[in-house]
Design a protein around this motif. Structure first.
Motif, PDB file in Angstrom:
ATOM      1  N   VAL A  23       0.729  -1.048   0.071  1.00  0.00           N
ATOM      2  CA  VAL A  23      -0.029  -0.040   0.125  1.00  0.00           C
ATOM      3  C   VAL A  23       0.922   1.292   0.101  1.00  0.00           C
ATOM      4  O   VAL A  23       0.585   2.265  -0.657  1.00  0.00           O
ATOM      5  CB  VAL A  23      -0.887   0.078   1.288  1.00  0.00           C
ATOM      6  N   ILE A  24       1.844   1.206   0.974  1.00  0.00           N
ATOM      7  CA  ILE A  24       2.867   2.351   0.888  1.00  0.00           C
ATOM      8  C   ILE A  24       3.666   2.595  -0.474  1.00  0.00           C
ATOM      9  O   ILE A  24       3.729   3.569  -0.898  1.00  0.00           O
ATOM     10  CB  ILE A  24       3.650   2.168   2.055  1.00  0.00           C
ATOM     11  N   GLN A  25       3.808   1.565  -1.073  1.00  0.00           N
ATOM     12  CA  GLN A  25       4.587   1.636  -2.461  1.00  0.00           C
ATOM     13  C   GLN A  25       3.557   2.152  -3.197  1.00  0.00           C
ATOM     14  O   GLN A  25       4.033   2.969  -4.183  1.00  0.00           O
ATOM     15  CB  GLN A  25       5.039   0.486  -2.891  1.00  0.00           C
ATOM     16  N   LYS A  26       2.614   1.694  -3.309  1.00  0.00           N
ATOM     17  CA  LYS A  26       1.557   2.061  -4.482  1.00  0.00           C
ATOM     18  C   LYS A  26       1.188   3.487  -4.021  1.00  0.00           C
ATOM     19  O   LYS A  26       0.861   4.560  -5.139  1.00  0.00           O
ATOM     20  CB  LYS A  26      -0.064   1.407  -4.083  1.00  0.00           C
ATOM     21  N   ARG A  27       0.904   4.185  -2.835  1.00  0.00           N
ATOM     22  CA  ARG A  27       0.665   5.437  -2.666  1.00  0.00           C
ATOM     23  C   ARG A  27       2.045   6.339  -3.098  1.00  0.00           C
ATOM     24  O   ARG A  27       1.444   7.482  -3.657  1.00  0.00           O
ATOM     25  CB  ARG A  27       0.641   5.690  -1.228  1.00  0.00           C
ATOM     26  N   GLN A  28       3.140   5.750  -2.791  1.00  0.00           N
ATOM     27  CA  GLN A  28       4.359   6.484  -3.328  1.00  0.00           C
ATOM     28  C   GLN A  28       4.081   6.888  -4.786  1.00  0.00           C
ATOM     29  O   GLN A  28       4.603   7.821  -5.601  1.00  0.00           O
ATOM     30  CB  GLN A  28       5.463   6.010  -2.862  1.00  0.00           C
ATOM     31  N   LYS A  29       3.976   5.790  -5.551  1.00  0.00           N
ATOM     32  CA  LYS A  29       3.701   5.641  -7.120  1.00  0.00           C
ATOM     33  C   LYS A  29       2.764   6.619  -7.551  1.00  0.00           C
ATOM     34  O   LYS A  29       3.084   7.352  -8.517  1.00  0.00           O
ATOM     35  CB  LYS A  29       3.607   4.375  -7.452  1.00  0.00           C
ATOM     36  N   GLU A  30       1.612   6.707  -6.888  1.00  0.00           N
ATOM     37  CA  GLU A  30       0.741   7.755  -7.209  1.00  0.00           C
ATOM     38  C   GLU A  30       0.949   8.939  -6.960  1.00  0.00           C
ATOM     39  O   GLU A  30       0.788  10.030  -7.817  1.00  0.00           O
ATOM     40  CB  GLU A  30      -0.738   7.257  -6.521  1.00  0.00           C
TER      41      GLU A  30
END
Length: 315
Positions: free
Chosen positions: A194-201
């Motif tokens: 989830v953290i990686q997804k948020r950082q990517k977004e």
């Protein structure tokens, strides 16, 4: 005389030496017993007469008589329960169409054949013994209300029960801890994803904003975020598609007119020249005294579109 005396003395000495040697060889010689008695080594009860061993008798007639008494022929079959049978028919071989093995043709080194021979022999014995037991009114099944007394006491069984319960509790605790560790690992993995997804977004959003500021694109779809409609929604809703096109045209016209990007802060700051220039100051306009009531003053009238565009271009 002298010679004869010598010979007699020699013979007496020889007999004395022989007697002494015999006494030394004998464990219970009279001299040793007397000497031990004089020293007080012999006491009542120390010496016990050894009994002679039981003589071994090979009573063949008695053994044969006992064998006859214990012979199975004299006892009824219910007391012996012995049967000698040949192996039962090999049903598996018959169903598969294989010829049965010849009598005595079982390979002793082949574990499978040997165990199957024993199994079929036991099967034949059971098939013969069950009707005989039924004929003698001997039950072969355990009744439903059968009660067998335990060989161990209740206290011992309680100890065993407590030990089994403690082992079960330890196993359950271990399994629970294992599942908890797995859940923590999975939760940590999901959290990292989830953290990686948020950082990517966030990174994609910043890149889209930079592109828009630099004029590399005129789309503002990135502002919609997760609320962006799916790909097939515009095809199903033509009104929304038309409104979107109108908004894009309006956005484009504004960009053509006012531009985009560049420095925007500090444009309306006063300079030294604008601060000293009071030519455009009017007290009537400043205090709101111009014009009559109910009429719009010319000084408060907003300039036209073309005038404002020219003013914007001059500035």
């Amino acid at each position: 005389m002298t010679i004869e005396t010598t010979t007699m003395e020699d013979s007496e000495d020889d007999t004395q030496l022989g007697n002494e040697s015999e006494e030394e060889d004998s464990e219970l010689s009279d001299g040793a017993l007397q000497e031990a008695f004089s020293k007080g080594l012999l006491r009542p009860g120390m010496n016990v007469l050894a009994s002679k061993g039981k003589p071994c008798v090979n009573n063949e007639d008695g053994m044969k008589q006992c064998l006859i008494e214990l012979s199975t022929k004299t006892l009824p079959w219910v007391e012996r329960l012995d049967l000698t049978n040949l192996p039962a028919e090999d049903i598996v071989a018959k169903a598969e169409g294989r010829p049965p093995p010849p009598e005595g043709g079982v390979d002793a080194e082949n574990d499978f054949q040997r165990e199957m021979f024993f199994y079929r022999q036991a099967q034949a014995t059971v098939l013969e013994a069950l009707p005989l037991l039924k004929k003698l009114n001997i039950s072969t099944r355990r009744p439903q209300d059968y009660f067998a007394e335990m060989a161990k006491s209740d206290q011992q069984m309680q100890k065993i029960r407590k030990k089994l319960i403690s082992k079960q509790a330890i196993l359950e605790k271990s399994e629970k801890a294992k599942k908890l560790r797995e859940q923590r690992k999975y939760g940590k993995k999901v959290q990292v994803e989830v953290i990686q997804k948020r950082q990517k977004e966030k990174k994609d959003m910043m890149n889209a904003v930079k592109k828009y500021q630099k004029g590399m694109t005129d789309k503002l779809d990135f502002l919609e975020g997760d609320q962006k409609a799916p790909a097939g929604a515009s095809q199903k809703n033509p009104k929304a598609n038309a409104a979107k096109k109108a908004n894009n045209a309006k956005r484009k016209s504004k960009d053509d007119r006012f531009g985009f990007g560049g420095k925007k802060s500090g444009k309306k700051w006063n300079t030294k020249e604008s601060h000293n220039d009071v030519s455009g100051f009017s007290s009537k306009v400043a205090h709101g005294k111009g014009g009559k009531k109910g009429s719009k003053g010319k000084q408060n009238k907003r300039p036209g579109k073309s005038t404002r565009k020219n003013m914007k271009s001059r500035s």
